[in-house]
Design a protein around this motif. Structure first.
Motif, PDB file in Angstrom:
ATOM      1  N   THR A 223       2.128 -62.175 -21.968  1.00 29.55           N
ATOM      2  CA  THR A 223       3.131 -62.230 -22.903  1.00 29.55           C
ATOM      3  C   THR A 223       2.585 -61.645 -24.156  1.00 29.55           C
ATOM      4  O   THR A 223       1.490 -62.014 -24.318  1.00 29.55           O
ATOM      5  CB  THR A 223       3.531 -63.554 -23.147  1.00 29.55           C
ATOM      6  N   PRO A 224       2.975 -60.349 -24.592  1.00 36.78           N
ATOM      7  CA  PRO A 224       2.526 -59.874 -25.614  1.00 36.78           C
ATOM      8  C   PRO A 224       2.188 -60.744 -26.769  1.00 36.78           C
ATOM      9  O   PRO A 224       3.035 -61.667 -27.107  1.00 36.78           O
ATOM     10  CB  PRO A 224       3.604 -58.681 -25.941  1.00 36.78           C
ATOM     11  N   PHE A 225       1.121 -60.479 -27.472  1.00 28.77           N
ATOM     12  CA  PHE A 225       0.590 -61.425 -28.695  1.00 28.77           C
ATOM     13  C   PHE A 225       1.595 -60.847 -29.656  1.00 28.77           C
ATOM     14  O   PHE A 225       1.947 -59.832 -29.990  1.00 28.77           O
ATOM     15  CB  PHE A 225      -0.592 -61.271 -28.965  1.00 28.77           C
ATOM     16  N   SER A 226       1.503 -61.648 -30.694  1.00 29.08           N
ATOM     17  CA  SER A 226       2.264 -61.315 -32.074  1.00 29.08           C
ATOM     18  C   SER A 226       1.441 -60.604 -32.812  1.00 29.08           C
ATOM     19  O   SER A 226       0.074 -60.748 -32.446  1.00 29.08           O
ATOM     20  CB  SER A 226       2.424 -62.791 -33.029  1.00 29.08           C
ATOM     21  N   ALA A 227       1.808 -59.798 -33.410  1.00 23.90           N
ATOM     22  CA  ALA A 227       1.079 -58.727 -34.453  1.00 23.90           C
ATOM     23  C   ALA A 227       0.366 -59.295 -35.557  1.00 23.90           C
ATOM     24  O   ALA A 227      -0.502 -58.903 -36.196  1.00 23.90           O
ATOM     25  CB  ALA A 227       2.037 -57.459 -34.824  1.00 23.90           C
ATOM     26  N   GLU A 228       0.917 -60.553 -35.660  1.00 25.74           N
ATOM     27  CA  GLU A 228       0.282 -61.226 -36.991  1.00 25.74           C
ATOM     28  C   GLU A 228      -0.866 -62.088 -36.559  1.00 25.74           C
ATOM     29  O   GLU A 228      -1.064 -62.558 -35.454  1.00 25.74           O
ATOM     30  CB  GLU A 228       1.501 -62.391 -37.377  1.00 25.74           C
ATOM     31  N   ALA A 229      -1.587 -62.420 -37.760  1.00 27.32           N
ATOM     32  CA  ALA A 229      -3.015 -63.147 -37.384  1.00 27.32           C
ATOM     33  C   ALA A 229      -2.584 -64.420 -37.208  1.00 27.32           C
ATOM     34  O   ALA A 229      -1.455 -65.018 -37.539  1.00 27.32           O
ATOM     35  CB  ALA A 229      -3.836 -63.110 -38.632  1.00 27.32           C
ATOM     36  N   ASP A 230      -3.317 -65.182 -36.436  1.00 26.22           N
ATOM     37  CA  ASP A 230      -2.826 -66.612 -35.953  1.00 26.22           C
ATOM     38  C   ASP A 230      -3.482 -67.606 -37.170  1.00 26.22           C
ATOM     39  O   ASP A 230      -3.817 -67.185 -38.251  1.00 26.22           O
ATOM     40  CB  ASP A 230      -3.781 -66.866 -34.812  1.00 26.22           C
ATOM     41  N   GLU A 231      -3.414 -69.009 -36.745  1.00 27.34           N
ATOM     42  CA  GLU A 231      -3.399 -70.017 -37.941  1.00 27.34           C
ATOM     43  C   GLU A 231      -4.975 -69.923 -38.465  1.00 27.34           C
ATOM     44  O   GLU A 231      -5.230 -70.186 -39.668  1.00 27.34           O
ATOM     45  CB  GLU A 231      -3.366 -71.482 -37.553  1.00 27.34           C
ATOM     46  N   GLN A 232      -5.908 -69.351 -37.491  1.00 29.03           N
ATOM     47  CA  GLN A 232      -7.185 -69.260 -38.071  1.00 29.03           C
ATOM     48  C   GLN A 232      -7.623 -68.166 -38.572  1.00 29.03           C
ATOM     49  O   GLN A 232      -8.827 -67.603 -39.064  1.00 29.03           O
ATOM     50  CB  GLN A 232      -8.197 -69.409 -37.033  1.00 29.03           C
ATOM     51  N   GLY A 233      -6.551 -67.195 -38.846  1.00 26.95           N
ATOM     52  CA  GLY A 233      -6.746 -65.747 -39.397  1.00 26.95           C
ATOM     53  C   GLY A 233      -7.045 -64.830 -38.561  1.00 26.95           C
ATOM     54  O   GLY A 233      -7.497 -63.596 -38.772  1.00 26.95           O
ATOM     55  N   MET A 234      -7.238 -65.120 -37.043  1.00 28.41           N
ATOM     56  CA  MET A 234      -7.785 -64.183 -36.393  1.00 28.41           C
ATOM     57  C   MET A 234      -6.530 -63.231 -35.810  1.00 28.41           C
ATOM     58  O   MET A 234      -5.220 -63.615 -35.489  1.00 28.41           O
ATOM     59  CB  MET A 234      -8.199 -64.785 -34.763  1.00 28.41           C
TER      60      MET A 234
END
Length: 363
Positions: free
Chosen positions: A260-271
């Motif tokens: 499933t395509p990832f969100s273009a935003e950084a995750d909770e850890q900033g990755m």
């Protein structure tokens, strides 16, 4: 374009990144991995800092502090002894991250240079002469880009005192230097004899050609035709502009297309998305991935480079949920990939044996 001379390729030395054998989320014990890597015919490892910490817990009976360099040097020396027993060299210490470009007077800058001096001590203890530095993914607003070259130049000076080298790698999720051209420009500006490139099939193709946030798995900011044209022009530029002696190693892995395509935003850890993709979705070539690994490898070989090929895979399966494999068989599969890969780069047809086929799940 002249064909590669196949006769020059079988002698390329091969290494395996110690951190990247087995389930990425729960690697097997380090000594088991060293045994598998040695048995498969690799002649060296990339030693990862997390492996020093985990082996330190086994050796010391407690978790060493990441900045307790006296303890960590003892652990690194013990790992060197274990590698010596198995006739494995330690080709490089990695991954040194978030080093360059911190603002003057910042805590980040102070920490970066303290870590640099500590890691150099570890390099002395484990007997390696190359430090891998990944292009920083620190948020750009926290950086002073005018200091990137100066910082790397200063690090080269610290390393040079010990006869050590800096291998600068473009991490495709970096905030300031995600492509090979970016790090090559910086390396030229640093202009020191002991800095060169750590090139990587995943970082190159995964940044310039592929994209884990799209349905197609490809970059969609241009047409497919334009993407292919642009990417192969970039590889031609690489082959024609980088001197072979400025490449210290080529890291090799493929990538699964994410389910499933990832969100273009950084995750909770900033990755950022390509960083998340890198962590779990990187199999061996010929094992379910879709990146043009052969094209990237061929471009690097066209420079005349015949130094280290190092296998660095993070294979949690096509779903990224983890997979159990026989690590001895997996390391052997990586060794088998080398023969197939260099043959294909040279346009040589070889019969595909059972050993070259997809790695099996191990229950």
């Amino acid at each position: 374009m002249s064909a590669l001379d196949y006769a020059t390729l079988p002698m390329i030395p091969i290494s395996y990144a110690s951190c990247s054998l087995g389930n990425p989320s729960k690697p097997p014990p380090l000594l088991d991995r060293l045994h598998a890597i040695s048995t498969a015919g690799f002649t060296a490892i990339e030693l990862s800092f997390p492996d020093i910490l985990s082996y330190g817990e086994t050796l010391l009976g407690h978790s060493p502090d990441p900045k307790s360099y006296d303890e960590l040097c003892n652990v690194a020396a013990a790992i060197k002894q274990e590698c010596d027993k198995r006739k494995l060299g330690i080709m490089m210490l990695q991954p040194f991250s978030n080093f360059e470009g911190w603002k003057e007077g910042s805590e980040g800058r102070k920490d970066a240079f303290e870590r640099a001096k500590g890691w150099i001590r570890i390099m002395q203890a484990c007997g390696t002469d190359i430090l891998q530095v990944g292009s920083s993914d620190t948020p750009i607003e926290n950086l002073d880009l005018g200091k990137v070259v100066l910082d790397l130049r200063e690090l080269c000076g610290l390393l040079e005192e010990h006869g050590f080298k800096l291998a600068y790698e473009n991490w495709c999720w970096s905030t300031h230097a995600p492509d090979w051209k970016d790090v090559w420009k910086i390396v030229k500006e640093v202009d020191r004899p002991n800095i060169g490139l750590c090139l990587d099939t995943f970082q190159t193709a995964g940044g310039e050609w592929a994209d884990p946030t799209t349905q197609s798995g490809l970059r969609e900011d241009v047409s497919k035709e334009e993407l292919e044209k642009r990417f192969h022009k970039s590889l031609d530029d690489l082959a024609q502009t980088i001197p072979k002696d400025k490449i210290y190693l080529l890291q090799i892995s493929d990538a699964y297309k994410v389910p499933t395509p990832f969100s273009a935003e950084a995750d909770e850890q900033g990755m950022r998305p390509r960083g998340r993709w890198s962590h779990d979705f990187r199999p061996l070539p010929y094992n379910g991935g879709y990146l043009p690994v052969v094209d990237v490898t061929t471009a690097v070989l066209r420079t005349g480079f015949r130094g280290w090929f190092s296998y660095e895979v993070f294979d949690a399966g096509p779903e990224g949920k983890g997979r159990n494999v026989d690590i001895v068989a997996y390391a052997q599969a990586a060794s088998n990939v080398q023969g197939r890969l260099i043959a294909q780069c040279a346009g040589k047809k070889i019969p595909i044996t059972k050993e070259m086929e997809t790695v099996e799940e191990h229950n």
